[in-house]
Design a protein around this motif. Sequence first.
Motif, PDB file in Angstrom:
ATOM      1  N   CYS A   1      12.863  47.735  34.763  1.00  0.00           N
ATOM      2  CA  CYS A   1      12.914  48.068  36.190  1.00  0.00           C
ATOM      3  C   CYS A   1      13.273  49.530  36.406  1.00  0.00           C
ATOM      4  CB  CYS A   1      13.912  47.163  36.915  1.00  0.00           C
ATOM      5  SG  CYS A   1      13.377  45.446  37.048  1.00  0.00           S
ATOM      6  N   THR A   2      14.209  50.045  35.621  1.00  0.00           N
ATOM      7  CA  THR A   2      14.587  51.458  35.721  1.00  0.00           C
ATOM      8  C   THR A   2      13.393  52.340  35.380  1.00  0.00           C
ATOM      9  OG1 THR A   2      16.868  50.952  35.154  1.00  0.00           O
ATOM     10  CG2 THR A   2      16.157  53.230  34.829  1.00  0.00           C
ATOM     11  N   CYS A   3      12.681  51.972  34.343  1.00  0.00           N
ATOM     12  CA  CYS A   3      11.504  52.727  33.925  1.00  0.00           C
ATOM     13  C   CYS A   3      10.425  52.683  35.004  1.00  0.00           C
ATOM     14  CB  CYS A   3      10.973  52.155  32.619  1.00  0.00           C
ATOM     15  SG  CYS A   3       9.499  52.969  32.025  1.00  0.00           S
ATOM     16  N   LEU A   4      10.150  51.504  35.542  1.00  0.00           N
ATOM     17  CA  LEU A   4       9.133  51.377  36.585  1.00  0.00           C
ATOM     18  C   LEU A   4       9.496  52.183  37.810  1.00  0.00           C
ATOM     19  CD1 LEU A   4       8.273  47.586  36.406  1.00  0.00           C
ATOM     20  CD2 LEU A   4       6.906  49.507  35.604  1.00  0.00           C
ATOM     21  N   ASP A   5      10.757  52.134  38.184  1.00  0.00           N
ATOM     22  CA  ASP A   5      11.210  52.869  39.363  1.00  0.00           C
ATOM     23  C   ASP A   5      10.980  54.364  39.189  1.00  0.00           C
ATOM     24  OD1 ASP A   5      12.521  53.080  41.928  1.00  0.00           O
ATOM     25  OD2 ASP A   5      14.266  53.851  40.839  1.00  0.00           O
ATOM     26  N   ALA A   6      11.302  54.873  38.015  1.00  0.00           N
ATOM     27  CA  ALA A   6      11.148  56.305  37.747  1.00  0.00           C
ATOM     28  C   ALA A   6       9.691  56.704  37.530  1.00  0.00           C
ATOM     29  CB  ALA A   6      11.970  56.690  36.524  1.00  0.00           C
ATOM     30  N   SER A   7       8.906  55.816  36.965  1.00  0.00           N
ATOM     31  CA  SER A   7       7.551  56.177  36.548  1.00  0.00           C
ATOM     32  C   SER A   7       6.489  56.004  37.614  1.00  0.00           C
ATOM     33  CB  SER A   7       7.154  55.360  35.325  1.00  0.00           C
ATOM     34  OG  SER A   7       8.044  55.622  34.278  1.00  0.00           O
TER      35      SER A   7
ATOM     36  N   LYS B   1      -1.134  47.342  42.589  1.00  0.00           N
ATOM     37  CA  LYS B   1      -1.897  47.064  41.376  1.00  0.00           C
ATOM     38  C   LYS B   1      -0.963  46.744  40.215  1.00  0.00           C
ATOM     39  CE  LYS B   1      -6.017  48.823  40.813  1.00  0.00           C
ATOM     40  NZ  LYS B   1      -7.097  49.780  40.527  1.00  0.00           N
ATOM     41  N   PHE B   2       0.188  47.410  40.164  1.00  0.00           N
ATOM     42  CA  PHE B   2       1.147  47.096  39.103  1.00  0.00           C
ATOM     43  C   PHE B   2       1.687  45.681  39.282  1.00  0.00           C
ATOM     44  CE2 PHE B   2       4.736  47.102  36.351  1.00  0.00           C
ATOM     45  CZ  PHE B   2       4.325  47.890  35.289  1.00  0.00           C
ATOM     46  N   ILE B   3       1.960  45.317  40.529  1.00  0.00           N
ATOM     47  CA  ILE B   3       2.457  43.974  40.823  1.00  0.00           C
ATOM     48  C   ILE B   3       1.417  42.921  40.426  1.00  0.00           C
ATOM     49  CG2 ILE B   3       3.061  42.405  42.717  1.00  0.00           C
ATOM     50  CD1 ILE B   3       4.331  44.931  44.079  1.00  0.00           C
ATOM     51  N   GLN B   4       0.151  43.231  40.605  1.00  0.00           N
ATOM     52  CA  GLN B   4      -0.931  42.295  40.290  1.00  0.00           C
ATOM     53  C   GLN B   4      -1.292  42.262  38.805  1.00  0.00           C
ATOM     54  OE1 GLN B   4      -3.979  43.817  42.838  1.00  0.00           O
ATOM     55  NE2 GLN B   4      -3.134  42.853  44.676  1.00  0.00           N
ATOM     56  N   LEU B   5      -0.783  43.209  38.033  1.00  0.00           N
ATOM     57  CA  LEU B   5      -1.158  43.320  36.621  1.00  0.00           C
ATOM     58  C   LEU B   5      -0.917  42.036  35.824  1.00  0.00           C
ATOM     59  CD1 LEU B   5      -2.319  45.170  34.426  1.00  0.00           C
ATOM     60  CD2 LEU B   5      -0.010  46.007  34.040  1.00  0.00           C
ATOM     61  N   PRO B   6       0.248  41.392  35.907  1.00  0.00           N
ATOM     62  CA  PRO B   6       0.426  40.153  35.128  1.00  0.00           C
ATOM     63  C   PRO B   6      -0.602  39.077  35.491  1.00  0.00           C
ATOM     64  CG  PRO B   6       2.542  40.946  35.887  1.00  0.00           C
ATOM     65  CD  PRO B   6       1.493  41.778  36.581  1.00  0.00           C
ATOM     66  N   THR B   7      -0.903  38.925  36.761  1.00  0.00           N
ATOM     67  CA  THR B   7      -1.888  37.930  37.187  1.00  0.00           C
ATOM     68  C   THR B   7      -3.275  38.321  36.697  1.00  0.00           C
ATOM     69  OG1 THR B   7      -0.567  37.421  39.135  1.00  0.00           O
ATOM     70  CG2 THR B   7      -2.875  36.741  39.181  1.00  0.00           C
ATOM     71  N   ALA B   8      -3.630  39.592  36.851  1.00  0.00           N
ATOM     72  CA  ALA B   8      -4.950  40.070  36.432  1.00  0.00           C
ATOM     73  C   ALA B   8      -5.154  39.900  34.925  1.00  0.00           C
ATOM     74  CB  ALA B   8      -5.136  41.528  36.833  1.00  0.00           C
ATOM     75  N   CYS B   9      -4.067  40.001  34.175  1.00  0.00           N
ATOM     76  CA  CYS B   9      -4.144  39.872  32.715  1.00  0.00           C
ATOM     77  C   CYS B   9      -3.767  38.473  32.228  1.00  0.00           C
ATOM     78  CB  CYS B   9      -3.231  40.907  32.063  1.00  0.00           C
ATOM     79  SG  CYS B   9      -3.804  42.601  32.227  1.00  0.00           S
ATOM     80  N   LYS B  10      -3.490  37.576  33.160  1.00  0.00           N
ATOM     81  CA  LYS B  10      -3.111  36.199  32.820  1.00  0.00           C
ATOM     82  C   LYS B  10      -1.870  36.155  31.933  1.00  0.00           C
ATOM     83  CE  LYS B  10      -7.806  34.423  33.298  1.00  0.00           C
ATOM     84  NZ  LYS B  10      -8.586  35.569  33.667  1.00  0.00           N
TER      85      LYS B  10
ATOM     86  N   TYR C   1      10.078  36.485  35.272  1.00  0.00           N
ATOM     87  CA  TYR C   1      10.682  37.313  36.311  1.00  0.00           C
ATOM     88  C   TYR C   1       9.548  37.839  37.206  1.00  0.00           C
ATOM     89  CZ  TYR C   1       9.055  41.097  33.292  1.00  0.00           C
ATOM     90  OH  TYR C   1       8.280  41.923  32.538  1.00  0.00           O
ATOM     91  N   SER C   2       9.926  38.395  38.330  1.00  0.00           N
ATOM     92  CA  SER C   2       8.955  38.908  39.280  1.00  0.00           C
ATOM     93  C   SER C   2       8.854  40.429  39.166  1.00  0.00           C
ATOM     94  CB  SER C   2       9.349  38.532  40.705  1.00  0.00           C
ATOM     95  OG  SER C   2       8.562  39.225  41.632  1.00  0.00           O
ATOM     96  N   ILE C   3       7.687  40.916  38.838  1.00  0.00           N
ATOM     97  CA  ILE C   3       7.458  42.367  38.790  1.00  0.00           C
ATOM     98  C   ILE C   3       7.689  42.962  40.180  1.00  0.00           C
ATOM     99  CG2 ILE C   3       5.617  44.100  38.618  1.00  0.00           C
ATOM    100  CD1 ILE C   3       6.565  43.399  35.941  1.00  0.00           C
ATOM    101  N   GLU C   4       7.338  42.239  41.201  1.00  0.00           N
ATOM    102  CA  GLU C   4       7.483  42.754  42.564  1.00  0.00           C
ATOM    103  C   GLU C   4       8.934  43.082  42.875  1.00  0.00           C
ATOM    104  OE1 GLU C   4       6.166  41.779  47.122  1.00  0.00           O
ATOM    105  OE2 GLU C   4       5.731  40.333  45.568  1.00  0.00           O
ATOM    106  N   LYS C   5       9.851  42.221  42.482  1.00  0.00           N
ATOM    107  CA  LYS C   5      11.273  42.502  42.709  1.00  0.00           C
ATOM    108  C   LYS C   5      11.718  43.712  41.890  1.00  0.00           C
ATOM    109  CE  LYS C   5      12.554  37.818  43.917  1.00  0.00           C
ATOM    110  NZ  LYS C   5      13.283  36.616  43.551  1.00  0.00           N
ATOM    111  N   CYS C   6      11.146  43.867  40.733  1.00  0.00           N
ATOM    112  CA  CYS C   6      11.497  44.998  39.869  1.00  0.00           C
ATOM    113  C   CYS C   6      11.010  46.308  40.481  1.00  0.00           C
ATOM    114  CB  CYS C   6      10.870  44.773  38.500  1.00  0.00           C
ATOM    115  SG  CYS C   6      11.470  45.837  37.190  1.00  0.00           S
TER     116      CYS C   6
END
Length: 116
Positions: free
Chosen positions: A78-84, A94-103, A108-113
């Motif tokens: 989460c720290t990395c995502l926030d900074a990057s 698109k980042f939030i959708q990445l796990p779904t798009a890649c199955k 945990y929820s990327i969206e919360k991160c």
Amino acid sequence: MVKRVLALVMFVMAYGLAITRLSEGQMPATCDEYKPLFAPCVPYLVSQEFSTPTPSCCAGAAQQLTKGNNPAALKNLCTCLDASTANLGFHFQKFIQLPTACKIKLSYSIEKCVHS
């Protein structure tokens, strides 16, 4: 044919820009372990032209995102995502959708991160 050439040019530009930015050290040191995720996914994450991630992006995402399945690793991710995301111009949605798009199934929820 013109659309394919344009898409290829945009891919090369986006990829080159992202790799340049990655090498400039704009990512915090805590993100070093996540570069295998970011590098192959750059075209998908920064460009609206790419509606689906590539197989190499999904492979890197599966390897890297599943590291967040414990509290300490999730905090680092989460720290990395926030900074990057801001530094690299990623589209949050698109980042939030990445796990779904890649199955990829995550505990945990990327969206919360991303929006923490």
